[in-house]
Motif scaffolding. Structure first.
Motif, PDB file in Angstrom:
ATOM      1  N   ILE A 265      25.679  13.401  21.346  1.00 17.51           N
ATOM      2  CA  ILE A 265      26.443  14.165  21.825  1.00 17.51           C
ATOM      3  C   ILE A 265      27.861  14.073  20.837  1.00 17.51           C
ATOM      4  O   ILE A 265      28.090  12.565  20.394  1.00 17.51           O
ATOM      5  CB  ILE A 265      27.380  13.571  23.291  1.00 17.51           C
ATOM      6  N   ILE A 266      28.821  14.912  20.616  1.00 16.82           N
ATOM      7  CA  ILE A 266      30.362  14.829  19.518  1.00 16.82           C
ATOM      8  C   ILE A 266      31.634  15.258  20.382  1.00 16.82           C
ATOM      9  O   ILE A 266      31.335  15.980  20.841  1.00 16.82           O
ATOM     10  CB  ILE A 266      29.718  15.347  18.050  1.00 16.82           C
ATOM     11  N   LYS A 267      32.173  14.885  20.068  1.00 17.93           N
ATOM     12  CA  LYS A 267      33.327  15.396  20.904  1.00 17.93           C
ATOM     13  C   LYS A 267      34.681  16.637  19.967  1.00 17.93           C
ATOM     14  O   LYS A 267      34.267  16.085  18.417  1.00 17.93           O
ATOM     15  CB  LYS A 267      34.546  14.052  21.343  1.00 17.93           C
ATOM     16  N   PHE A 268      34.667  17.836  20.501  1.00 17.83           N
ATOM     17  CA  PHE A 268      35.353  18.043  19.226  1.00 17.83           C
ATOM     18  C   PHE A 268      36.765  17.212  18.555  1.00 17.83           C
ATOM     19  O   PHE A 268      36.722  17.847  17.972  1.00 17.83           O
ATOM     20  CB  PHE A 268      36.042  19.536  20.527  1.00 17.83           C
ATOM     21  N   ASP A 269      36.995  16.671  18.963  1.00 21.17           N
ATOM     22  CA  ASP A 269      38.661  16.090  18.669  1.00 21.17           C
ATOM     23  C   ASP A 269      38.161  14.981  17.391  1.00 21.17           C
ATOM     24  O   ASP A 269      38.952  14.836  16.886  1.00 21.17           O
ATOM     25  CB  ASP A 269      39.355  15.489  19.450  1.00 21.17           C
ATOM     26  N   ASP A 270      36.425  14.993  17.576  1.00 21.68           N
ATOM     27  CA  ASP A 270      35.990  13.781  16.359  1.00 21.68           C
ATOM     28  C   ASP A 270      35.684  14.761  15.584  1.00 21.68           C
ATOM     29  O   ASP A 270      35.676  13.932  13.897  1.00 21.68           O
ATOM     30  CB  ASP A 270      35.824  13.104  16.889  1.00 21.68           C
ATOM     31  N   ILE A 271      35.660  16.153  15.305  1.00 19.12           N
ATOM     32  CA  ILE A 271      35.393  16.674  14.676  1.00 19.12           C
ATOM     33  C   ILE A 271      36.334  17.333  13.193  1.00 19.12           C
ATOM     34  O   ILE A 271      37.078  18.212  13.842  1.00 19.12           O
ATOM     35  CB  ILE A 271      34.551  18.335  14.338  1.00 19.12           C
ATOM     36  N   PHE A 272      35.514  17.143  11.885  1.00 18.66           N
ATOM     37  CA  PHE A 272      36.960  17.639  11.030  1.00 18.66           C
ATOM     38  C   PHE A 272      36.476  18.662  10.055  1.00 18.66           C
ATOM     39  O   PHE A 272      37.651  19.126   9.799  1.00 18.66           O
ATOM     40  CB  PHE A 272      38.016  16.304   9.931  1.00 18.66           C
ATOM     41  N   ASP A 273      35.522  18.986  10.231  1.00 16.59           N
ATOM     42  CA  ASP A 273      34.769  19.316   8.804  1.00 16.59           C
ATOM     43  C   ASP A 273      33.492  20.301   9.625  1.00 16.59           C
ATOM     44  O   ASP A 273      32.889  19.563  10.033  1.00 16.59           O
ATOM     45  CB  ASP A 273      34.817  18.985   7.534  1.00 16.59           C
ATOM     46  N   VAL A 274      32.894  21.864   9.111  1.00 18.67           N
ATOM     47  CA  VAL A 274      31.432  22.208   9.420  1.00 18.67           C
ATOM     48  C   VAL A 274      31.301  23.227   8.667  1.00 18.67           C
ATOM     49  O   VAL A 274      32.371  24.517   7.980  1.00 18.67           O
ATOM     50  CB  VAL A 274      31.605  23.379  10.911  1.00 18.67           C
ATOM     51  N   LYS A 275      29.952  22.763   7.820  1.00 16.39           N
ATOM     52  CA  LYS A 275      29.633  23.070   7.055  1.00 16.39           C
ATOM     53  C   LYS A 275      28.609  24.121   6.813  1.00 16.39           C
ATOM     54  O   LYS A 275      27.584  22.716   7.680  1.00 16.39           O
ATOM     55  CB  LYS A 275      29.740  22.514   5.902  1.00 16.39           C
ATOM     56  N   PHE A 276      27.626  25.626   6.924  1.00 16.54           N
ATOM     57  CA  PHE A 276      26.808  25.906   6.868  1.00 16.54           C
ATOM     58  C   PHE A 276      26.165  25.406   5.898  1.00 16.54           C
ATOM     59  O   PHE A 276      26.550  25.421   4.024  1.00 16.54           O
ATOM     60  CB  PHE A 276      26.779  27.571   6.977  1.00 16.54           C
ATOM     61  N   TYR A 277      24.874  25.330   5.989  1.00 19.79           N
ATOM     62  CA  TYR A 277      23.545  24.666   4.384  1.00 19.79           C
ATOM     63  C   TYR A 277      22.319  25.498   5.101  1.00 19.79           C
ATOM     64  O   TYR A 277      21.872  26.169   5.905  1.00 19.79           O
ATOM     65  CB  TYR A 277      23.602  23.597   4.169  1.00 19.79           C
TER      66      TYR A 277
END
Length: 110
Positions: free
Chosen positions: A98-110
């Motif tokens: 479980i990850i908080k939205f506020d802790d996410i800084f980048d999302v990459k598709f692979y």
């Protein structure tokens, strides 16, 4: 000053283990990275990428702040919860997360 001076390393054999642990803790604190604040555009891009990954069932690599520094994990998103501002996902190495939205800084598709 001698260029071959080993600094505190030469004294660790004379220190008690508690002192060595305290010194290591201080060194770790120096390596700590503060969590950055994202602007609105970055938040929108991350939200869109998470929604797309969830909707299409695509695996993504997420860069997030883990309380100490930044980590990258490869996950498949199972649920986006806007009320609690958390995502439920499966890490391919560690299992459910479980990850908080506020802790996410980048999302990459692979």
């Amino acid at each position: 000053m001698d260029l071959n001076d080993r600094g505190t390393k030469k004294w660790t054999s004379l220190m008690i283990p508690e002192h060595v642990d305290m010194i290591k803790k201080v060194w770790r604190e120096d390596e700590r990275e503060e969590k950055r604040i994202l602007d609105e555009l970055q938040v929108e891009e991350i939200t869109f990428a998470l929604q797309r990954a969830h909707g299409d069932g695509l695996p993504v690599e997420i860069k997030h702040h883990n309380g100490f520094n930044y980590s990258r994990i490869k996950v498949k998103i199972h649920e986006l919860d806007p009320q609690t501002k958390k995502i439920r996902c499966v890490d391919f190495n560690k299992g459910h997360l479980i990850i908080k939205f506020d802790d996410i800084f980048d999302v990459k598709f692979y």
